[in-house]
Design a protein around this motif. Structure first.
Motif, PDB file in Angstrom:
ATOM      1  N   UNK A  13      -8.736   3.216   1.970  1.00  0.00           N
ATOM      2  CA  UNK A  13      -7.614   2.598   2.678  1.00  0.00           C
ATOM      3  C   UNK A  13      -6.599   2.029   1.694  1.00  0.00           C
ATOM      4  N   UNK A  14      -5.448   1.652   2.220  1.00  0.00           N
ATOM      5  CA  UNK A  14      -4.344   1.094   1.440  1.00  0.00           C
ATOM      6  C   UNK A  14      -4.489  -0.428   1.405  1.00  0.00           C
ATOM      7  N   UNK A  40     -10.166   0.898  -2.055  1.00  0.00           N
ATOM      8  CA  UNK A  40      -8.712   0.905  -2.136  1.00  0.00           C
ATOM      9  C   UNK A  40      -8.262   2.186  -2.837  1.00  0.00           C
ATOM     10  N   UNK A  41      -7.463   2.979  -2.137  1.00  0.00           N
ATOM     11  CA  UNK A  41      -6.959   4.224  -2.730  1.00  0.00           C
ATOM     12  C   UNK A  41      -5.470   4.127  -3.048  1.00  0.00           C
ATOM     13  N   UNK A  42      -4.930   2.900  -3.044  1.00  0.00           N
ATOM     14  CA  UNK A  42      -3.481   2.742  -3.203  1.00  0.00           C
ATOM     15  C   UNK A  42      -3.013   2.619  -4.648  1.00  0.00           C
ATOM     16  N   UNK A  43      -3.892   2.327  -5.560  1.00  0.00           N
ATOM     17  CA  UNK A  43      -3.477   2.128  -6.950  1.00  0.00           C
ATOM     18  C   UNK A  43      -3.229   3.434  -7.686  1.00  0.00           C
ATOM     19  N   UNK A  44      -2.362   3.366  -8.668  1.00  0.00           N
ATOM     20  CA  UNK A  44      -2.042   4.554  -9.475  1.00  0.00           C
ATOM     21  C   UNK A  44      -3.277   5.057 -10.221  1.00  0.00           C
ATOM     22  N   UNK A  45      -4.216   4.172 -10.509  1.00  0.00           N
ATOM     23  CA  UNK A  45      -5.422   4.542 -11.253  1.00  0.00           C
ATOM     24  C   UNK A  45      -6.519   5.117 -10.356  1.00  0.00           C
ATOM     25  N   UNK A  46      -6.279   5.184  -9.050  1.00  0.00           N
ATOM     26  CA  UNK A  46      -7.314   5.678  -8.135  1.00  0.00           C
ATOM     27  C   UNK A  46      -7.727   7.107  -8.488  1.00  0.00           C
ATOM     28  N   UNK A  47      -9.012   7.288  -8.656  1.00  0.00           N
ATOM     29  CA  UNK A  47      -9.569   8.617  -8.908  1.00  0.00           C
ATOM     30  C   UNK A  47     -10.998   8.597  -8.377  1.00  0.00           C
ATOM     31  N   UNK A  48     -11.247   9.372  -7.365  1.00  0.00           N
ATOM     32  CA  UNK A  48     -12.569   9.415  -6.759  1.00  0.00           C
ATOM     33  C   UNK A  48     -13.131  10.824  -6.940  1.00  0.00           C
ATOM     34  N   UNK A  49     -14.264  10.960  -7.614  1.00  0.00           N
ATOM     35  CA  UNK A  49     -14.800  12.306  -7.858  1.00  0.00           C
ATOM     36  C   UNK A  49     -15.143  13.060  -6.578  1.00  0.00           C
ATOM     37  N   UNK A  57      -6.348  14.356  -2.355  1.00  0.00           N
ATOM     38  CA  UNK A  57      -5.675  13.507  -3.329  1.00  0.00           C
ATOM     39  C   UNK A  57      -5.308  12.152  -2.753  1.00  0.00           C
ATOM     40  N   UNK A  58      -4.933  11.251  -3.635  1.00  0.00           N
ATOM     41  CA  UNK A  58      -4.548   9.903  -3.229  1.00  0.00           C
ATOM     42  C   UNK A  58      -3.352   9.921  -2.275  1.00  0.00           C
ATOM     43  N   UNK A  59      -2.401  10.815  -2.516  1.00  0.00           N
ATOM     44  CA  UNK A  59      -1.229  10.906  -1.630  1.00  0.00           C
ATOM     45  C   UNK A  59      -1.651  11.241  -0.206  1.00  0.00           C
ATOM     46  N   UNK A  60      -2.579  12.158  -0.076  1.00  0.00           N
ATOM     47  CA  UNK A  60      -3.084  12.543   1.237  1.00  0.00           C
ATOM     48  C   UNK A  60      -3.796  11.360   1.893  1.00  0.00           C
ATOM     49  N   UNK A  61      -4.571  10.625   1.105  1.00  0.00           N
ATOM     50  CA  UNK A  61      -5.279   9.462   1.639  1.00  0.00           C
ATOM     51  C   UNK A  61      -4.318   8.362   2.058  1.00  0.00           C
ATOM     52  N   UNK A 114       0.617   4.980  10.743  1.00  0.00           N
ATOM     53  CA  UNK A 114       0.279   5.039   9.319  1.00  0.00           C
ATOM     54  C   UNK A 114       1.545   5.128   8.464  1.00  0.00           C
ATOM     55  N   UNK A 115       2.502   5.910   8.911  1.00  0.00           N
ATOM     56  CA  UNK A 115       3.750   6.090   8.161  1.00  0.00           C
ATOM     57  C   UNK A 115       4.577   4.794   8.138  1.00  0.00           C
ATOM     58  N   UNK A 116       4.504   4.002   9.219  1.00  0.00           N
ATOM     59  CA  UNK A 116       5.332   2.794   9.353  1.00  0.00           C
ATOM     60  C   UNK A 116       4.501   1.509   9.266  1.00  0.00           C
ATOM     61  N   UNK A 117       3.341   1.576   8.640  1.00  0.00           N
ATOM     62  CA  UNK A 117       2.424   0.441   8.625  1.00  0.00           C
ATOM     63  C   UNK A 117       3.005  -0.799   7.952  1.00  0.00           C
ATOM     64  N   UNK A 118       3.800  -0.638   6.926  1.00  0.00           N
ATOM     65  CA  UNK A 118       4.401  -1.795   6.255  1.00  0.00           C
ATOM     66  C   UNK A 118       5.431  -2.467   7.158  1.00  0.00           C
ATOM     67  N   UNK A 119       6.238  -1.672   7.822  1.00  0.00           N
ATOM     68  CA  UNK A 119       7.231  -2.206   8.751  1.00  0.00           C
ATOM     69  C   UNK A 119       6.526  -2.933   9.900  1.00  0.00           C
ATOM     70  N   UNK A 120       5.488  -2.321  10.465  1.00  0.00           N
ATOM     71  CA  UNK A 120       4.739  -2.952  11.554  1.00  0.00           C
ATOM     72  C   UNK A 120       4.096  -4.255  11.096  1.00  0.00           C
ATOM     73  N   UNK A 121       3.655  -4.301   9.857  1.00  0.00           N
ATOM     74  CA  UNK A 121       3.082  -5.534   9.304  1.00  0.00           C
ATOM     75  C   UNK A 121       4.130  -6.643   9.260  1.00  0.00           C
ATOM     76  N   UNK A 122       5.350  -6.297   8.848  1.00  0.00           N
ATOM     77  CA  UNK A 122       6.425  -7.295   8.777  1.00  0.00           C
ATOM     78  C   UNK A 122       6.820  -7.801  10.164  1.00  0.00           C
ATOM     79  N   UNK A 123       6.634  -6.970  11.185  1.00  0.00           N
ATOM     80  CA  UNK A 123       6.986  -7.374  12.548  1.00  0.00           C
ATOM     81  C   UNK A 123       5.968  -8.336  13.168  1.00  0.00           C
TER      82      UNK A 123
END
Length: 155
Positions: A13-14, A40-49, A57-61, A114-123
């Motif tokens: 999750x993010x 957490x799969x949101x960090x640039x260092x995320x790498x899961x074997x 990939x992380x982008x897909x997640x 999922x696409x608007x989760x940050x906006x929904x959080x601010x609301x």
């Protein structure tokens, strides 16, 4: 049909998303058997074997919540929420997410959320949803506690 899940279930999750953190935190709070793992799969260092081997990939997640069970079976989107709520004993939320009449709506709505989760959080959606999840969890606990010796006496 409910899939056979081999626990623990690892949920990717993010952790930068307040809505994601609140919802999964509430679910995890009620995971009495400790069978849900949050990653957490949101960090640039995320790498899961496991994800790498599955071609995820992380982008897909970050576009859709993913989970992997102990047997290597992958789940995405609404299925993850159904499994997580069910494991945590919050059956009313699991039934809501998996209801045969509502499921097509959730499958279409979830990518938008999922696409608007940050906006929904601010609301303020985060706090309202957190209260709903915790209310449903307490209700499930009361119902479970009302069952003794195979007999249920619901309040």
């Amino acid at each position: 049909m409910t899939p056979v899940v081999h626990y623990p279930l690892t949920i990717y999750y993010d952790a930068h998303c307040p809505l994601c953190v609140k919802e999964l935190g509430a679910i995890k709070d009620y995971d009495r058997h400790d069978r849900l793992r949050l990653v957490d799969c949101s960090g640039a260092e995320f790498d899961d074997p496991f994800a790498r081997r599955a071609g995820i990939g992380a982008e897909q997640m970050m576009r859709s919540i993913h989970a992997r069970d102990e047997a290597g079976q992958w789940f995405t989107g609404v299925d993850v929420f159904v499994l997580a709520y069910r494991q945590a004993g919050i059956e009313s939320m699991a039934r809501l997410w998996s209801h045969p009449w509502l499921r097509p709506l959730w499958d279409r709505l979830y990518p938008w959320v999922a696409r608007h989760r940050m906006f929904l959080s601010r609301l303020g959606f985060t706090e309202a949803f957190d209260r709903l999840v915790r209310w449903a969890a307490r209700r499930s606990e009361r119902q479970a506690a009302a069952c003794r010796d195979g007999r249920c006496e619901l309040p």
